[in-house]
Design an enzyme around this catalytic site. Structure first.
Site, PDB file in Angstrom:
ATOM      1  N   SER A 156       0.873  -1.168   0.000  1.00  0.00           N
ATOM      2  CA  SER A 156       0.000   0.000   0.000  1.00  0.00           C
ATOM      3  C   SER A 156       0.911   1.218   0.000  1.00  0.00           C
ATOM      4  CB  SER A 156      -0.846  -0.028   1.280  1.00  0.00           C
ATOM      5  OG  SER A 156      -1.439   1.237   1.526  1.00  0.00           O
ATOM      6  N   TYR A 169      -1.926  -1.278  10.487  1.00  0.00           N
ATOM      7  CA  TYR A 169      -1.950  -1.462   9.029  1.00  0.00           C
ATOM      8  C   TYR A 169      -0.615  -1.016   8.420  1.00  0.00           C
ATOM      9  CZ  TYR A 169      -3.871  -1.190   4.232  1.00  0.00           C
ATOM     10  OH  TYR A 169      -4.122  -1.368   2.889  1.00  0.00           O
TER      11      TYR A 169
HETATM   12  N1  LIG Z   1      -8.820  -0.348  -1.311  1.00  0.00           N
HETATM   13  C1  LIG Z   1      -7.781   0.402  -1.045  1.00  0.00           C
HETATM   14  O1  LIG Z   1      -7.870   1.619  -0.970  1.00  0.00           O
HETATM   15  C2  LIG Z   1      -6.415  -0.221  -0.851  1.00  0.00           C
HETATM   16  C3  LIG Z   1      -5.292   0.621  -0.923  1.00  0.00           C
HETATM   17  C4  LIG Z   1      -4.019   0.072  -0.784  1.00  0.00           C
HETATM   18  C5  LIG Z   1      -3.883  -1.284  -0.564  1.00  0.00           C
HETATM   19  N2  LIG Z   1      -4.979  -2.083  -0.489  1.00  0.00           N
HETATM   20  C6  LIG Z   1      -4.769  -3.531  -0.285  1.00  0.00           C
HETATM   21  O2  LIG Z   1      -5.289  -4.223  -1.389  1.00  0.00           O
HETATM   22  C7  LIG Z   1      -5.664  -5.548  -0.995  1.00  0.00           C
HETATM   23  C8  LIG Z   1      -7.053  -5.868  -1.497  1.00  0.00           C
HETATM   24  O3  LIG Z   1      -7.998  -4.992  -0.871  1.00  0.00           O
HETATM   25  P1  LIG Z   1      -9.394  -4.565  -1.531  1.00  0.00           P
HETATM   26  O4  LIG Z   1      -9.364  -3.108  -1.736  1.00  0.00           O
HETATM   27  O5  LIG Z   1      -9.683  -5.434  -2.696  1.00  0.00           O
HETATM   28  O6  LIG Z   1     -10.398  -4.846  -0.280  1.00  0.00           O
HETATM   29  P2  LIG Z   1     -11.550  -5.956  -0.058  1.00  0.00           P
HETATM   30  O7  LIG Z   1     -11.869  -5.932   1.390  1.00  0.00           O
HETATM   31  O8  LIG Z   1     -12.678  -5.712  -0.980  1.00  0.00           O
HETATM   32  O9  LIG Z   1     -10.856  -7.321  -0.459  1.00  0.00           O
HETATM   33  C9  LIG Z   1      -9.994  -8.025   0.395  1.00  0.00           C
HETATM   34  C10 LIG Z   1     -10.302  -9.500   0.286  1.00  0.00           C
HETATM   35  O10 LIG Z   1      -9.392 -10.218   1.132  1.00  0.00           O
HETATM   36  C11 LIG Z   1     -10.138 -11.177   1.854  1.00  0.00           C
HETATM   37  N3  LIG Z   1      -9.504 -11.494   3.125  1.00  0.00           N
HETATM   38  C12 LIG Z   1      -9.421 -10.696   4.210  1.00  0.00           C
HETATM   39  N4  LIG Z   1      -8.857 -11.353   5.226  1.00  0.00           N
HETATM   40  C13 LIG Z   1      -8.559 -12.597   4.779  1.00  0.00           C
HETATM   41  C14 LIG Z   1      -7.967 -13.742   5.372  1.00  0.00           C
HETATM   42  N5  LIG Z   1      -7.589 -13.736   6.658  1.00  0.00           N
HETATM   43  N6  LIG Z   1      -7.787 -14.840   4.607  1.00  0.00           N
HETATM   44  C15 LIG Z   1      -8.217 -14.855   3.317  1.00  0.00           C
HETATM   45  N7  LIG Z   1      -8.805 -13.807   2.725  1.00  0.00           N
HETATM   46  C16 LIG Z   1      -8.967 -12.692   3.441  1.00  0.00           C
HETATM   47  C17 LIG Z   1     -11.493 -10.531   2.063  1.00  0.00           C
HETATM   48  O11 LIG Z   1     -12.485 -11.503   2.366  1.00  0.00           O
HETATM   49  C18 LIG Z   1     -11.717  -9.813   0.747  1.00  0.00           C
HETATM   50  O12 LIG Z   1     -12.361 -10.623  -0.200  1.00  0.00           O
HETATM   51  C19 LIG Z   1      -5.521  -5.586   0.521  1.00  0.00           C
HETATM   52  O13 LIG Z   1      -4.274  -6.190   0.845  1.00  0.00           O
HETATM   53  C20 LIG Z   1      -5.496  -4.122   0.899  1.00  0.00           C
HETATM   54  O14 LIG Z   1      -4.820  -3.880   2.106  1.00  0.00           O
HETATM   55  C21 LIG Z   1      -6.244  -1.574  -0.650  1.00  0.00           C
END
Ligand SMILES: NC(=O)c1ccc[n+]([C@@H]2O[C@H](COP(=O)([O-])OP(=O)(O)OC[C@H]3O[C@@H](n4cnc5c(N)ncnc54)[C@H](O)[C@@H]3O)[C@@H](O)[C@H]2O)c1
Ligand SMILES: NC(=O)c1ccc[n+]([C@@H]2O[C@H](COP(=O)([O-])OP(=O)(O)OC[C@H]3O[C@@H](n4cnc5c(N)ncnc54)[C@H](O)[C@@H]3O)[C@@H](O)[C@H]2O)c1
Lengths: 277, 278
Positions: A156, A169
């Site tokens: 991130s 985080y």
């Molecule tokens: N959305 C943002 O703004 C953003 C920004 C930077 C980084 N990220 C990172 O991107 C990645 C994806 O996030 P997203 O935006 O798609 O969010 P999201 O919550 O829609 O998707 C995350 C997915 O990971 C799954 N998950 C969570 N904990 C888990 C576990 N213990 N075991 C297996 N699966 C698990 C969830 O069920 C979900 O389907 C994450 O690592 C997040 O930290 C997101």
């Protein structure tokens, strides 16, 4: 026209929705078969946005299959090494091999540092840091066996820069960079490339919720998507509030393709200039 | 098949386009539909030991781009000479239209010499003038037309692993200047990324490890490496390859300037077989 990942197999964590689903579809469009896992259930300390469900994971399966690619999806928690290993081993047994690993699963919460419960700290580290290592540990033997491969770990902008109210985080996402740098060195001789991507805000439920909007708006009540957009945009250099899941998928597609055959050990921001600002 | 989305109707300014990476970038972007403004000095610089490009080299780049059915305007100009560079860019724009993509690629490496007693001060001045001033001139020559056009755009500055590390440092004027200039290019990129963001112009750097081009494939380089075994060990990559190909840098650049990277700006992208993470 042949896809750029024809004949490749990719393992993706957190594939039920949002970025993980987008990656699965993008790679499948290019010809890859997919091994998908997701917890598809709530995580105790995460209350600000709804969890992914088994229906979400089933929808990813449906959409990948609609592209005429194979997908083996398992409900598994990245905190459970045994469950991960059996999901990977089973997927490889059915699809033949493993070329690509995307450690994407993650959670996000906001707490002032001194109000963060010990258990919430621990849960975040367990999922966003240890879960990434568990993913690597379960998959590396298959990549070695394959004679090489490409891993992309989703960090991130919080893996490169600090912001208030996200201590657990931010610590975990910085730690992911350490995992990447170590593995890039340790497995270069096995022709395994390892890189991280660093998204700015991505338009998913993880940020499109009241509490996250409130953080960006300094505690305003019931902030709308439009109000939040303005506040998010102020954090980026480019005049956009957030990026789409597809933008992260496109960066990952480049990194795992042969066009990036000599790119390893790299932290790649896809962040509209957030970190350079 | 090309990985990135296509550049149909785009115009790319490329410096140092007579040979090596610059030619490879011109061909790669032309394959995807871009027209090219190709600038090169096509002459020797005194402190550079290996032979630099010639007018024939630049003509060969033109031939290869035209063979792809794209247009190309070639000009001999020195990136150190703002007036000459501006004239070349303006002529290119008059013929092909406003610039969408800028690749500041021209560079020299006077440290790669068999001469045990080079003019260190001259080498330092030359490399900073070409590799740092030259990059600034290139960006400033093109950006006004990009802003006028109002369609955004993408700029990639070619730095080096020497823009991120000092590995192999030997105190020579050439090496001092090369590392300083290539680090300086990162500073330019960062300030330009902020300056140009509101115009939706993205700015990034690439950081190649050794690339198989005439810059390092020559007798001077071989003699330099033989005379300095410590440096050749220090310059080893993490991945088991001695060097990469020009097309590997072109592929990274083609991605960076494409819509697939539409929100990537301010980034230092190593294409270095793990050199910097090692
Ligand atoms: N959305 C943002 O703004 C953003 C920004 C930077 C980084 N990220 C990172 O991107 C990645 C994806 O996030 P997203 O935006 O798609 O969010 P999201 O919550 O829609 O998707 C995350 C997915 O990971 C799954 N998950 C969570 N904990 C888990 C576990 N213990 N075991 C297996 N699966 C698990 C969830 O069920 C979900 O389907 C994450 O690592 C997040 O930290 C997101
Ligand atoms: N080859 C490598 O190992 C390597 C590694 C890292 C970075 N780089 C960088 O990549 C870029 C391209 O180098 P290359 O490997 O293609 O080498 P090259 O010598 O084949 O090409 C460089 C081109 O730049 C031109 N040039 C030099 N000075 C100029 C000036 N003052 N005005 C206009 N044109 C000028 C040369 O004539 C030549 O055609 C350079 O910036 C170089 O520093 C090269």
């Amino acid at each position: 026209m042949a896809g750029r990942l024809e004949g490749k197999v990719a393992f993706i964590t957190g594939a039920a929705r949002s970025q993980g689903r987008s990656h699965a579809l993008r790679l499948a469009e290019e010809g890859a078969d997919i091994i998908a896992v997701d917890i598809a259930a709530p995580v105790e300390s995460i209350g600000m946005y709804p969890p992914a469900t088994e229906d979400d994971l089933a929808e990813t399966v449906r959409q990948v299959e609609a592209l005429d690619r194979r997908i083996i999806a398992t409900k598994a928690d990245v905190r459970d090494p045994a469950a991960l290993k059996s999901a990977v081993d089973d997927g490889v047994a059915q699809l033949g091999k493993l070329d690509i690993v995307l450690a994407n699963a993650g959670v996000f919460e906001i707490f002032p540092a001194l109000e963060l419960a010990d258990s919430a700290w621990q849960e975040m580290i367990d999922i966003n840091l240890t879960g990434v290592w568990n993913t690597c540990k379960a998959t590396l033997p298959h990549l070695i066996e394959n004679g090489g491969g490409a891993m992309v770990l989703t960090s991130s902008t919080a893996g490169l820069k600090g912001t208030p109210n996200t201590i657990h985080y931010t610590a975990a996402k910085h730690g992911v960079v350490g995992i990447m740098r170590t593995l890039a060195n340790e497995f270069a001789a096995n022709s395994i490339r390892v890189n991280t991507v660093h998204p700015t805000g991505v338009d998913t439920v993880m940020i499109q919720n009241e509490k996250t909007r409130g953080l960006f708006l300094g505690g305003a009540e019931n902030p709308t998507r439009e109000q939040a957009a303005e506040a998010f945009e102020a954090t980026n250099a480019l005049p956009v509030p957030w990026v789409e899941a597809r933008d992260i998928s496109n960066a990952i597609l480049f990194l795992v393709s042969d066009e990036a055959r000599y790119i390893t050990g790299v932290t790649l921001p896809v962040d509209a200039g957030y970190t350079v600002k | 098949m090309a990985l990135t989305s296509n550049h149909e109707g785009k115009v790319a300014l490329i410096t140092g386009a007579a040979r090596g990476q610059g030619r490879s970038h011109a061909v790669r972007l032309a394959e995807e539909g871009a027209d090219i403004i190709a600038v090169d000095l096509c002459a020797q610089i005194g402190s550079v030991a290996y032979p630099m490009a010639t007018p024939d080299d630049l003509a060969q780049t033109a031939k290869e781009v035209e063979a792809l059915d794209r247009r190309i305007v070639t000009r001999q100009a020195d990136v150190r000479d703002m007036a000459a560079l501006q004239a070349a860019v303006d002529e290119g724009i008059a013929e092909l239209g406003a610039v969408d993509i800028v690749l500041a690629n021209a560079g020299i490496a006077p440290q790669l010499t068999s001469d045990p007693d080079p003019d260190h001060e001259q080498a330092f001045r030359d490399v900073v003038e070409v590799n740092l001033f030259g990059v600034r001139n290139t960006v400033h020559a093109a950006v006004p037309s990009m802003i006028d056009k109002g369609q955004g755009g993408a700029i990639v500055l070619t730095s080096s692993t020497q823009g991120l590390t000092g590995r192999g440092g030997d105190g020579s004027g050439g090496m001092d200047g090369y590392a300083a200039a290539k680090h300086g290019v990162v500073g330019l990129m960062r300030t330009y990324a902020n300056w140009l963001a509101e115009h939706k112009i993205r700015v990034n750097t690439v950081h190649p490890t050794g690339v198989q081009t005439p810059m390092i494939e020559n007798d001077e380089m071989t003699a330099y490496m033989e005379a300095n075994p410590g440096i050749s060990a220090a310059l080893e990559n993490l991945m088991p390859v001695e060097s990469v190909e020009a097309v590997d840098i072109s592929n990274a650049i083609a991605w960076l300037v494409s819509d697939h990277a539409r929100f990537v700006t301010g980034v230092t992208l190593p294409v270095d077989a793990g050199f910097t993470v090692k």
